[in-house]
Design a protein around this motif. Structure first.
Motif: not given
Length: 109
Positions: A83-99
């Motif tokens: 399984r390949s899971v997106i790590d939390k830091n990547t998700i947080d960075e993506f969310k920050d970019s969208i915000d």
């Protein structure tokens, strides 16, 4: 199935391959899957969908091996082997970019 000798693997797509025009696996296909298994052929569903989206198909066909979510999840004989899971830091960075973009009126819906 894995407990028996496997000498071949067959990968099935769903729409237009395993499914008919109604979106179901025909009885004849299910029977052939059982025949393949008895001959040491492992049937595997390969799909961009998640296992939850095709749960009824897995039950109807008896297939318990799947390459799901475009390869991000691999289950063989009911066991997760990859399984390949997106790590939390990547998700947080993506969310920050969208915000950031949203705050600067650069996100449109």
């Amino acid at each position: 199935m894995i407990k028996n000798a496997i000498h071949s693997i067959v990968f099935f797509d769903l729409d237009g391959t395993l499914f008919d025009q109604t979106g179901k696996a025909p009885v004849e296909v299910i029977e052939q899957i059982k025949t393949m298994e008895s001959r040491g052929i492992l049937p595997v569903i390969s799909s961009g969908r998640s296992p939850f989206e095709i749960e009824s198909t897995l039950k109807a066909t008896g297939i318990n091996s799947i390459v799901a979510m475009t390869g991000a999840l691999v289950i063989i004989d009911g066991d997760i082997v990859y399984r390949s899971v997106i790590d939390k830091n990547t998700i947080d960075e993506f969310k920050d970019s969208i915000d950031f973009l949203d705050c600067n009126n650069k996100v449109t819906t």
